[in-house]
Design an enzyme around this catalytic site. Structure first.
Site, PDB file in Angstrom:
ATOM      1  N   GLY A 147      45.698  35.377  29.322  1.00 14.26           N
ATOM      2  CA  GLY A 147      45.384  35.950  28.025  1.00 14.26           C
ATOM      3  C   GLY A 147      43.886  36.128  27.849  1.00 14.26           C
ATOM      4  O   GLY A 147      43.079  35.751  28.710  1.00 14.26           O
ATOM      5  N   PHE A 148      43.502  36.682  26.722  1.00 13.30           N
ATOM      6  CA  PHE A 148      42.113  37.043  26.456  1.00 13.30           C
ATOM      7  C   PHE A 148      41.175  35.832  26.485  1.00 13.30           C
ATOM      8  O   PHE A 148      40.244  35.746  27.301  1.00 13.30           O
ATOM      9  CB  PHE A 148      42.048  37.768  25.105  1.00 13.30           C
ATOM     10  CG  PHE A 148      40.680  38.084  24.604  1.00 13.30           C
ATOM     11  CD1 PHE A 148      39.628  38.366  25.478  1.00 13.30           C
ATOM     12  CD2 PHE A 148      40.429  38.120  23.233  1.00 13.30           C
ATOM     13  CE1 PHE A 148      38.356  38.672  24.989  1.00 13.30           C
ATOM     14  CE2 PHE A 148      39.171  38.428  22.741  1.00 13.30           C
ATOM     15  CZ  PHE A 148      38.137  38.694  23.626  1.00 13.30           C
ATOM     16  N   ILE A 149      41.407  34.858  25.606  1.00 13.94           N
ATOM     17  CA  ILE A 149      40.514  33.706  25.531  1.00 13.94           C
ATOM     18  C   ILE A 149      40.713  32.795  26.733  1.00 13.94           C
ATOM     19  O   ILE A 149      39.740  32.275  27.300  1.00 13.94           O
ATOM     20  CB  ILE A 149      40.721  32.944  24.207  1.00 13.94           C
ATOM     21  CG1 ILE A 149      40.454  33.873  23.016  1.00 13.94           C
ATOM     22  CG2 ILE A 149      39.807  31.716  24.136  1.00 13.94           C
ATOM     23  CD1 ILE A 149      40.751  33.255  21.656  1.00 13.94           C
TER      24      ILE A 149
ATOM     25  N   TYR B 165      53.811  34.185  11.750  1.00 13.04           N
ATOM     26  CA  TYR B 165      52.842  33.774  12.765  1.00 13.04           C
ATOM     27  C   TYR B 165      52.109  32.500  12.358  1.00 13.04           C
ATOM     28  O   TYR B 165      52.061  31.510  13.116  1.00 13.04           O
ATOM     29  CB  TYR B 165      51.851  34.917  13.010  1.00 13.04           C
ATOM     30  CG  TYR B 165      50.675  34.581  13.892  1.00 13.04           C
ATOM     31  CD1 TYR B 165      50.847  33.912  15.104  1.00 13.04           C
ATOM     32  CD2 TYR B 165      49.370  34.946  13.530  1.00 13.04           C
ATOM     33  CE1 TYR B 165      49.762  33.614  15.927  1.00 13.04           C
ATOM     34  CE2 TYR B 165      48.292  34.657  14.339  1.00 13.04           C
ATOM     35  CZ  TYR B 165      48.488  33.993  15.535  1.00 13.04           C
ATOM     36  OH  TYR B 165      47.417  33.704  16.347  1.00 13.04           O
TER      37      TYR B 165
ATOM     38  N   LYS C 207      52.402  28.638  14.089  1.00 13.46           N
ATOM     39  CA  LYS C 207      51.249  27.940  14.648  1.00 13.46           C
ATOM     40  C   LYS C 207      51.053  26.572  13.984  1.00 13.46           C
ATOM     41  O   LYS C 207      50.880  25.557  14.670  1.00 13.46           O
ATOM     42  CB  LYS C 207      49.993  28.790  14.472  1.00 13.46           C
ATOM     43  CG  LYS C 207      49.961  30.036  15.346  1.00 13.46           C
ATOM     44  CD  LYS C 207      49.870  29.708  16.830  1.00 13.46           C
ATOM     45  CE  LYS C 207      48.521  29.132  17.195  1.00 13.46           C
ATOM     46  NZ  LYS C 207      48.453  28.780  18.634  1.00 13.46           N
TER      47      LYS C 207
END
Length: 329
Positions: A11-13, A154, A158
């Site tokens: 993923g991005f991070i 979402y 989380k």
């Protein structure tokens, strides 16, 4: 050399953190990712290809919502777990709540069980600014300004995962740190996030899909600042929630204007109705991270410029990336 397990490493991070750690020879990284279809897998594979060239990186394709998957990472003697794997997005979460519960809540609870069994001393769980909803002009403070009930599926998925992890690890001595990110952008970013989409659409002379009038603001946070924030948390034993974001908000219209100037192109905009549950603005209170001597330093102008440089370097690969969801066509 420490051994760090990074979930969501494609993923991005996750990719950017893994890349930073192995480039600086600060850790051996075990990367885990399910390579799901939350957004275009071609970008995830492009990130992985870059990481796989390092001898200090190993990758395992695992579904963390499946308890049997953890057999493949037993006995790895991990020093730190950085849980960045998640299914993100407010709008999309209302379209498929079950996937969000599995990928965000169940996976985090399962991973907490793994941390407990392996007696891992530090566990970072990525959170989201979405839990604050619309901040207005007030800076949102950890453990004070979260909206209850949470403003989206979402956000709920989380927070539920975070609470499960805290309960499972209560009394174990594991230091739980929850970095809460604010609209992260930069090289190798997600194709469903506004800045990379806007760059692609403006460069390719494609109409921008803009939900609302563009006056809504975000605390756009450049990826390098986020990585510095995560590494700051590695160095402290303080537990709890830590806002990691820019304290300067920028409108979507301003972002479009910066990209137009950088590319010397004029955008074509397809104005769409405001997205469901879209907020006007969300601003972080950064007192906790400031006390650890961290603050964001990258201006939106520099961050967008660096992202464009990266995009132009990979422009041929970007042709194969989908920048729209199926429901947006």
């Amino acid at each position: 050399m420490k051994k760090i397990l990074i979930t969501g490493s494609a993923g991005f991070i996750g990719y950017n953190l893994a890349k930073n750690l192995i480039q600086n020879k600060e850790a051996k990284v075990l990367g885990v990712d399910s390579l799901n279809n939350a957004y275009d897998n071609n970008l995830k594979k492009l990130r992985l290809k870059d990481l796989d060239s390092s001898e200090n990186f190993r990758f395992k394709n695992l579904d963390l919502s499946n308890q049997d998957s953890y057999k493949e990472i037993e006995g790895e003697k991990i020093d730190i777990v950085v849980h960045l794997a998640a299914r993100a997005g407010v709008r999309q979460s209302f379209r498929d709540p079950k996937k969000y519960i599995l990928d965000n809540t169940v996976s985090t609870a399962n991973l907490a069980e793994y941390v407990k069994k392996e007696e891992i001393k530090k566990f970072l769980i990525a959170s989201t600014s979405s839990v604050y909803g619309d901040s207005g002009e007030s800076a949102m403070k950890e453990n004070h300004d979260e909206k209850y009930p949470p403003p989206s599926v979402y956000a709920t998925s989380k927070i539920s995962g975070e609470l499960m992890a805290k309960t499972i690890l209560d009394g174990t001595g594991t230091c739980i740190q929850i970095p809460r990110f604010f609209t992260v952008y930069g090289p190798f970013g997600r194709p469903d996030m506004s800045i990379l989409r806007f760059i692609h659409w403006i460069y390719s002379d494609t109409e921008i899909l803009l939900y609302g009038d563009g006056h809504q603001k975000r605390s756009f946070t450049y990826i390098d600042d986020v990585i510095k924030g995560l590494k700051t948390l590695f160095l402290t034993e303080e537990s709890g929630i830590f806002n990691i974001g820019s304290d300067k908000t920028v409108s979507l219209n301003k972002v479009i204007s910066i990209i137009e100037s950088e590319l010397n192109k004029k955008s074509k905009i397809d104005y769409q109705p405001r997205a469901f549950k879209d907020v006007d603005v969300v601003i972080p209170n950064l007192d906790r991270m400031n006390q650890l001597n961290w603050k964001p330093t990258t201006s939106i102008e520099i961050g967008v410029s660096e992202t464009i440089k990266w995009y132009l370097k990979y422009v041929n690969e970007m042709k194969d990336i989908k920048f729209k969801f199926e429901y947006e066509k």
